[in-house]
Design a protein around this motif. Structure first.
Motif, mmCIF file in Angstrom:
data_model
loop_
_atom_site.group_PDB
_atom_site.id
_atom_site.type_symbol
_atom_site.label_atom_id
_atom_site.label_comp_id
_atom_site.label_asym_id
_atom_site.label_seq_id
_atom_site.Cartn_x
_atom_site.Cartn_y
_atom_site.Cartn_z
ATOM 1 N N LYS A 34 32.649 62.796 50.285
ATOM 2 C CA LYS A 34 33.382 62.690 48.834
ATOM 3 C C LYS A 34 32.780 63.578 47.680
ATOM 4 O O LYS A 34 33.087 63.540 46.797
ATOM 5 C CB LYS A 34 33.061 61.099 48.414
ATOM 6 N N GLY A 35 31.755 64.430 48.217
ATOM 7 C CA GLY A 35 31.278 65.245 47.180
ATOM 8 C C GLY A 35 30.201 64.680 46.334
ATOM 9 O O GLY A 35 29.836 65.253 45.414
ATOM 10 N N LEU A 36 29.748 63.508 46.724
ATOM 11 C CA LEU A 36 28.866 62.772 45.815
ATOM 12 C C LEU A 36 27.335 63.077 46.664
ATOM 13 O O LEU A 36 26.766 62.159 47.144
ATOM 14 C CB LEU A 36 28.993 61.478 45.865
ATOM 15 N N PHE A 37 26.873 64.110 46.237
ATOM 16 C CA PHE A 37 25.596 64.620 47.139
ATOM 17 C C PHE A 37 24.286 64.000 46.466
ATOM 18 O O PHE A 37 23.287 63.753 47.231
ATOM 19 C CB PHE A 37 25.586 66.072 46.870
ATOM 20 N N GLY A 38 24.331 63.405 45.314
ATOM 21 C CA GLY A 38 23.245 62.583 44.849
ATOM 22 C C GLY A 38 23.297 61.355 45.534
ATOM 23 O O GLY A 38 22.058 60.819 46.163
ATOM 24 N N LEU A 151 29.838 58.163 36.601
ATOM 25 C CA LEU A 151 29.484 58.456 37.905
ATOM 26 C C LEU A 151 28.975 59.687 38.098
ATOM 27 O O LEU A 151 28.019 60.193 38.970
ATOM 28 C CB LEU A 151 30.991 58.531 38.836
ATOM 29 N N TYR A 152 29.180 60.931 37.321
ATOM 30 C CA TYR A 152 28.833 62.282 37.508
ATOM 31 C C TYR A 152 27.025 62.016 37.235
ATOM 32 O O TYR A 152 26.177 62.467 37.843
ATOM 33 C CB TYR A 152 29.163 63.229 36.367
ATOM 34 N N MET A 153 26.838 61.428 36.045
ATOM 35 C CA MET A 153 25.484 60.920 35.697
ATOM 36 C C MET A 153 24.476 60.233 36.903
ATOM 37 O O MET A 153 23.453 60.613 37.254
ATOM 38 C CB MET A 153 25.415 60.490 34.432
ATOM 39 N N LEU A 154 24.908 59.207 37.364
ATOM 40 C CA LEU A 154 24.552 58.478 38.291
ATOM 41 C C LEU A 154 24.270 59.324 39.538
ATOM 42 O O LEU A 154 23.199 59.165 40.076
ATOM 43 C CB LEU A 154 25.365 57.327 38.993
ATOM 44 N N ASN A 155 25.101 60.062 39.994
ATOM 45 C CA ASN A 155 25.090 61.144 41.105
ATOM 46 C C ASN A 155 23.671 61.954 40.656
ATOM 47 O O ASN A 155 23.201 62.276 41.899
ATOM 48 C CB ASN A 155 26.386 61.663 41.252
#
Length: 170
Positions: A34-38, A151-155
């Protein structure tokens, strides 16, 4: 001396810990796709932790003169409907692992196996932390995850997690 019953339960726990690592690597793969590398990183670190837990149980058995028996691991692959599902599944799994460790502890108490109780104390504390972390991931996702910036910040936050080996003395 470590009883055969507790040794059997500890051997089973080793396999549960290795399965946990396998499960969390599968979740890391889901987030990587999904590209959510975090989130991928968080679950990769979680997998490393679970492997280290398995190795601690292994060493405890060896230190107490028992054979370590490894069994085949089940396929951890699951289908997830959305990016929150693995977080919920992780909490359920941690609750399962907690129940398993608590069961071993109960047997150690009944057998007055104080050494095993002392050893398991660390894991009981660790499981409290594991469940709290899993709950926190769900709560943060529920508050911020539906917003792309949130979501970006969580990631990004989860990208910073690093593996720290446990410092349990055996």
């Amino acid at each position: 001396m470590l009883s055969k019953e507790i040794a059997t339960l500890l051997n089973e726990q080793i396999n549960k810990e290795f399965y946990s690592a396998y499960l969390y690597l599968d979740m890391a793969n889901f987030y990587a796709e999904k590209g959510l590398f975090g989130y991928e990183n968080w679950f990769k670190v979680q997998a490393e932790e679970e492997m280290s837990h398995a190795m601690l149980f292994r060493q405890y058995l060896l230190n107490n003169g028992h054979t370590v028996t490894l069994s085949a691991l089940a396929d951890p692959s699951k289908s997830y409907e959305n990016t929150k599902d693995p977080l919920v599944e992780a909490l359920k799994h941690e609750e399962y692992v907690t129940a398993s460790i608590n069961n071993i502890y109960e047997v150690a108490v009944k057998q007055k196996d104080y050494r095993s109780q002392q050893f398991l104390d660390w894991f009981i504390k660790e499981q409290g932390e594991e469940e709290a972390n899993a709950q926190e991931n769900i709560q943060k996702f529920e508050v911020f995850g539906s917003d792309n910036r949130g979501l970006y910040m969580l990631n990004k936050e989860l990208e910073a997690r690093v593996f720290t080996p446990p410092s349990l003395q055996l």
